[in-house]
Design a protein around this motif. Structure first.
Motif, PDB file in Angstrom:
ATOM      1  N   GLU A 122       0.583  -0.835   0.309  1.00  0.00           N
ATOM      2  CA  GLU A 122       0.383   0.241  -0.046  1.00  0.00           C
ATOM      3  C   GLU A 122       0.876   1.047   0.290  1.00  0.00           C
ATOM      4  OE1 GLU A 122      -2.766   2.180  -1.206  1.00  0.00           O
ATOM      5  OE2 GLU A 122      -4.115   0.339   0.193  1.00  0.00           O
ATOM      6  N   SER A 123       0.227   2.221  -0.570  1.00  0.00           N
ATOM      7  CA  SER A 123       0.932   3.818  -0.609  1.00  0.00           C
ATOM      8  C   SER A 123       0.193   4.749  -0.138  1.00  0.00           C
ATOM      9  CB  SER A 123       1.335   3.391  -1.987  1.00  0.00           C
ATOM     10  OG  SER A 123       0.610   3.982  -2.703  1.00  0.00           O
ATOM     11  N   PHE A 124       0.559   6.078   0.539  1.00  0.00           N
ATOM     12  CA  PHE A 124      -0.044   7.104   0.806  1.00  0.00           C
ATOM     13  C   PHE A 124       0.490   8.026   0.458  1.00  0.00           C
ATOM     14  CE2 PHE A 124      -0.985   4.075   3.889  1.00  0.00           C
ATOM     15  CZ  PHE A 124      -2.954   3.241   3.794  1.00  0.00           C
ATOM     16  N   THR A 125       0.167   9.541  -0.544  1.00  0.00           N
ATOM     17  CA  THR A 125       0.450  10.385  -0.234  1.00  0.00           C
ATOM     18  C   THR A 125       0.792  11.192   0.713  1.00  0.00           C
ATOM     19  OG1 THR A 125      -0.247   9.900  -2.703  1.00  0.00           O
ATOM     20  CG2 THR A 125       0.911  12.365  -2.489  1.00  0.00           C
ATOM     21  N   ARG A 126       2.239  12.156   0.745  1.00  0.00           N
ATOM     22  CA  ARG A 126       2.099  13.067   1.942  1.00  0.00           C
ATOM     23  C   ARG A 126       2.534  14.203   1.819  1.00  0.00           C
ATOM     24  NH1 ARG A 126       8.640  12.203   3.945  1.00  0.00           N
ATOM     25  NH2 ARG A 126       7.821  14.473   5.085  1.00  0.00           N
ATOM     26  N   PRO A 127       1.060  15.405   1.991  1.00  0.00           N
ATOM     27  CA  PRO A 127       1.134  15.104   3.494  1.00  0.00           C
ATOM     28  C   PRO A 127      -0.245  13.735   3.965  1.00  0.00           C
ATOM     29  CG  PRO A 127       0.415  16.667   2.817  1.00  0.00           C
ATOM     30  CD  PRO A 127       1.330  16.067   1.622  1.00  0.00           C
ATOM     31  N   MET A 128      -0.434  13.189   4.830  1.00  0.00           N
ATOM     32  CA  MET A 128      -1.821  12.160   4.677  1.00  0.00           C
ATOM     33  C   MET A 128      -2.268  12.188   6.374  1.00  0.00           C
ATOM     34  SD  MET A 128       0.091   8.963   5.453  1.00  0.00           S
ATOM     35  CE  MET A 128       1.060   8.781   7.147  1.00  0.00           C
ATOM     36  N   ARG A 129      -3.639  11.825   6.124  1.00  0.00           N
ATOM     37  CA  ARG A 129      -3.941  12.386   7.467  1.00  0.00           C
ATOM     38  C   ARG A 129      -3.895  10.634   8.450  1.00  0.00           C
ATOM     39  NH1 ARG A 129      -8.368  15.738   7.955  1.00  0.00           N
ATOM     40  NH2 ARG A 129      -8.558  17.077   5.956  1.00  0.00           N
ATOM     41  N   PRO A 130      -3.089  10.583   9.419  1.00  0.00           N
ATOM     42  CA  PRO A 130      -2.496   9.767  10.063  1.00  0.00           C
ATOM     43  C   PRO A 130      -4.007   8.339  10.455  1.00  0.00           C
ATOM     44  CG  PRO A 130      -2.453  11.606  11.482  1.00  0.00           C
ATOM     45  CD  PRO A 130      -2.988  12.429  10.242  1.00  0.00           C
ATOM     46  N   LYS A 131      -5.008   8.956  10.196  1.00  0.00           N
ATOM     47  CA  LYS A 131      -6.392   7.980  10.580  1.00  0.00           C
ATOM     48  C   LYS A 131      -6.208   6.675   9.017  1.00  0.00           C
ATOM     49  CE  LYS A 131     -10.249  10.083  13.352  1.00  0.00           C
ATOM     50  NZ  LYS A 131     -11.507  10.408  13.053  1.00  0.00           N
ATOM     51  N   ARG A 132      -6.007   6.964   7.796  1.00  0.00           N
ATOM     52  CA  ARG A 132      -5.743   6.172   6.868  1.00  0.00           C
ATOM     53  C   ARG A 132      -4.562   5.558   7.031  1.00  0.00           C
ATOM     54  NH1 ARG A 132      -4.704   8.935   1.840  1.00  0.00           N
ATOM     55  NH2 ARG A 132      -4.940   7.089   0.629  1.00  0.00           N
ATOM     56  N   LEU A 133      -3.838   5.797   7.457  1.00  0.00           N
ATOM     57  CA  LEU A 133      -2.645   4.342   7.886  1.00  0.00           C
ATOM     58  C   LEU A 133      -3.046   3.969   9.041  1.00  0.00           C
ATOM     59  CD1 LEU A 133       0.247   3.555   8.060  1.00  0.00           C
ATOM     60  CD2 LEU A 133       1.001   5.340   9.014  1.00  0.00           C
ATOM     61  N   ARG A 189      -9.825   0.847  -3.613  1.00  0.00           N
ATOM     62  CA  ARG A 189      -9.251   1.845  -2.890  1.00  0.00           C
ATOM     63  C   ARG A 189     -10.267   2.882  -2.040  1.00  0.00           C
ATOM     64  NH1 ARG A 189      -5.308   0.633  -7.326  1.00  0.00           N
ATOM     65  NH2 ARG A 189      -6.271   2.094  -8.951  1.00  0.00           N
ATOM     66  N   LEU A 190     -11.316   3.134  -2.886  1.00  0.00           N
ATOM     67  CA  LEU A 190     -12.104   4.077  -2.606  1.00  0.00           C
ATOM     68  C   LEU A 190     -12.629   3.757  -0.963  1.00  0.00           C
ATOM     69  CD1 LEU A 190     -14.156   4.517  -5.873  1.00  0.00           C
ATOM     70  CD2 LEU A 190     -13.193   5.930  -5.131  1.00  0.00           C
ATOM     71  N   LEU A 191     -12.886   2.124  -0.770  1.00  0.00           N
ATOM     72  CA  LEU A 191     -13.620   1.879   0.335  1.00  0.00           C
ATOM     73  C   LEU A 191     -12.727   1.832   1.833  1.00  0.00           C
ATOM     74  CD1 LEU A 191     -15.202   0.212   2.325  1.00  0.00           C
ATOM     75  CD2 LEU A 191     -14.291  -1.819   1.259  1.00  0.00           C
ATOM     76  N   ASN A 192     -11.061   1.972   0.649  1.00  0.00           N
ATOM     77  CA  ASN A 192     -10.089   2.230   2.079  1.00  0.00           C
ATOM     78  C   ASN A 192      -9.616   3.747   2.240  1.00  0.00           C
ATOM     79  OD1 ASN A 192      -7.521   1.051   3.662  1.00  0.00           O
ATOM     80  ND2 ASN A 192      -5.864   1.722   1.951  1.00  0.00           N
ATOM     81  N   ALA A 193      -9.687   4.882   1.470  1.00  0.00           N
ATOM     82  CA  ALA A 193     -10.389   6.395   1.880  1.00  0.00           C
ATOM     83  C   ALA A 193     -11.202   6.299   2.425  1.00  0.00           C
ATOM     84  CB  ALA A 193      -9.744   6.663   0.587  1.00  0.00           C
ATOM     85  N   ALA A 216     -13.121  14.559  -5.545  1.00  0.00           N
ATOM     86  CA  ALA A 216     -11.495  15.565  -6.135  1.00  0.00           C
ATOM     87  C   ALA A 216     -10.452  14.485  -5.362  1.00  0.00           C
ATOM     88  CB  ALA A 216     -11.182  17.182  -6.203  1.00  0.00           C
ATOM     89  N   GLU A 217     -10.754  14.499  -3.742  1.00  0.00           N
ATOM     90  CA  GLU A 217     -10.028  14.146  -3.354  1.00  0.00           C
ATOM     91  C   GLU A 217     -10.303  12.561  -3.899  1.00  0.00           C
ATOM     92  OE1 GLU A 217     -10.138  15.476   1.536  1.00  0.00           O
ATOM     93  OE2 GLU A 217     -12.506  15.157   0.429  1.00  0.00           O
ATOM     94  N   LEU A 218     -11.470  11.783  -3.646  1.00  0.00           N
ATOM     95  CA  LEU A 218     -11.291  10.463  -4.027  1.00  0.00           C
ATOM     96  C   LEU A 218     -10.019   9.908  -5.593  1.00  0.00           C
ATOM     97  CD1 LEU A 218     -14.893   9.229  -3.355  1.00  0.00           C
ATOM     98  CD2 LEU A 218     -12.430   9.214  -1.874  1.00  0.00           C
ATOM     99  N   ILE A 219     -10.496  10.679  -5.694  1.00  0.00           N
ATOM    100  CA  ILE A 219     -10.040  10.800  -7.366  1.00  0.00           C
ATOM    101  C   ILE A 219      -8.504  10.289  -7.236  1.00  0.00           C
ATOM    102  CG2 ILE A 219      -8.932  11.748  -9.800  1.00  0.00           C
ATOM    103  CD1 ILE A 219     -12.152  12.989  -9.230  1.00  0.00           C
ATOM    104  N   GLY A 220      -8.001  11.218  -5.821  1.00  0.00           N
ATOM    105  CA  GLY A 220      -6.704  11.785  -5.964  1.00  0.00           C
ATOM    106  C   GLY A 220      -6.152  10.348  -5.234  1.00  0.00           C
ATOM    107  N   ILE A 221      -6.907  10.057  -4.351  1.00  0.00           N
ATOM    108  CA  ILE A 221      -6.189   8.304  -3.733  1.00  0.00           C
ATOM    109  C   ILE A 221      -6.416   7.345  -4.249  1.00  0.00           C
ATOM    110  CG2 ILE A 221      -6.953   7.570  -1.841  1.00  0.00           C
ATOM    111  CD1 ILE A 221      -8.559   9.363  -0.463  1.00  0.00           C
ATOM    112  N   ALA A 222      -7.716   6.888  -5.463  1.00  0.00           N
ATOM    113  CA  ALA A 222      -8.064   5.691  -6.181  1.00  0.00           C
ATOM    114  C   ALA A 222      -7.559   5.867  -7.679  1.00  0.00           C
ATOM    115  CB  ALA A 222      -9.145   5.434  -5.907  1.00  0.00           C
ATOM    116  N   TRP A 223      -6.719   7.148  -8.386  1.00  0.00           N
ATOM    117  CA  TRP A 223      -6.695   7.220  -9.006  1.00  0.00           C
ATOM    118  C   TRP A 223      -5.059   7.125  -9.650  1.00  0.00           C
ATOM    119  CZ3 TRP A 223     -12.027   7.121  -8.648  1.00  0.00           C
ATOM    120  CH2 TRP A 223     -12.663   6.680  -9.452  1.00  0.00           C
ATOM    121  N   VAL A 271     -16.702   8.581 -10.869  1.00  0.00           N
ATOM    122  CA  VAL A 271     -16.551   8.370  -9.158  1.00  0.00           C
ATOM    123  C   VAL A 271     -17.662   7.687  -8.809  1.00  0.00           C
ATOM    124  CG1 VAL A 271     -16.008   9.009  -6.883  1.00  0.00           C
ATOM    125  CG2 VAL A 271     -14.783  10.633  -9.315  1.00  0.00           C
ATOM    126  N   ASP A 272     -18.998   8.345  -9.101  1.00  0.00           N
ATOM    127  CA  ASP A 272     -19.725   7.832  -8.601  1.00  0.00           C
ATOM    128  C   ASP A 272     -20.345   6.742  -8.923  1.00  0.00           C
ATOM    129  OD1 ASP A 272     -19.905  10.633  -7.706  1.00  0.00           O
ATOM    130  OD2 ASP A 272     -21.103  11.151  -9.727  1.00  0.00           O
TER     131      ASP A 272
END
Length: 227
Positions: free
Chosen positions: A99-110, A160-164, A176-183, A194-195
């Motif tokens: 798994e990868s997380f783009t910084r800055p990230m929300r600690p809750k996600r990790l 990835r959407l569910l993970n986010a 926009a946030e979901l696009i940045g995370i899942a794609w 996204v919908d």
């Protein structure tokens, strides 16, 4: 005993911040400031995961991934990349990280990902998790979701959407946030796409859970219903 996480970073301040967050969540950490020693340290100390502070142009991630595979540890040790901005997305894909997380990230996600991927023996930590986590858990290695122990099939994007959404349970994430995370970075994705994927994810979860847990906020985005 709580799980040990090996953090690979040459930034002592960043490590101390992560150490504090992870300790509060019930994990132990150890700093590996010499990247070539990461896998050996993880093997000798029985670390459950290696978390890599990944900077642009660095080969650290791919070298660690190769070493894990060479030593037969790829299925035992979870490899996580904390990716700085401007790091080539293709390099992350080639390294085949869990798994990868783009910084800055929300600690809750990790923390959400770690709980689903390697668990946590801390009863206090488990008591703070939203109720939905009792029924639904992420199996990061298998890239699947377990609902009361039974797997349900999701596409990589839906996973990835569910993970986010689970990582920020209760908060509304914009399209926009979901696009940045899942794609992939740089990919052109229309909000309507996204919908469509959220709709598929919602139906799959509703069939498995017997209730709708994704909340739509018109003109804003989506959230996981933790009530």
């Amino acid at each position: 005993m709580t799980e040990l996480l090996a953090i690979v970073s040459r930034d002592a301040d960043y490590y101390l911040m992560l150490e504090h967050i992870l300790k509060e969540a019930g994990y132990r950490t150890t700093l590996v400031d010499i990247p070539s020693e990461a896998v050996q340290t993880a093997e000798e100390r029985d670390a459950a995961a290696i978390i890599v502070d990944c900077q642009p142009g660095s080969q650290i991630l791919s070298d660690i991934a190769f070493s894990l595979k060479e030593r037969g540890l790829a299925s035992k040790v979870t490899l996580i990349a904390l990716v700085a901005e401007k790091t080539a997305y293709l390099d992350i894909l080639k390294a085949n990280v869990d798994e990868s997380f783009t910084r800055p990230m929300r600690p809750k996600r990790l923390l959400s990902y770690l709980h689903g991927a390697i668990g946590n023996t801390s009863d206090e930590t488990r008591s703070r998790l939203p109720p939905i986590f009792d029924d639904m858990k992420l199996d990061a290695e298998g890239r699947r979701v377990l609902v009361r122990g039974t797997p349900i099939n999701l596409s990589p994007i839906e996973f990835r959407l569910l993970n986010a959404l689970m990582g920020d349970a209760g908060r509304v994430l914009s399209r926009a946030e979901l696009i940045g995370i899942a794609w992939p970075q740089g990919a052109f994705v229309e909000p309507r796409t996204v919908d469509v994927h959220i709709g598929r994810l919602r139906r799959a979860l509703k069939r498995a859970l017997g209730r709708d847990v994704i909340r739509t906020v018109p003109k804003v985005g989506y959230a996981i219903d933790i009530a």
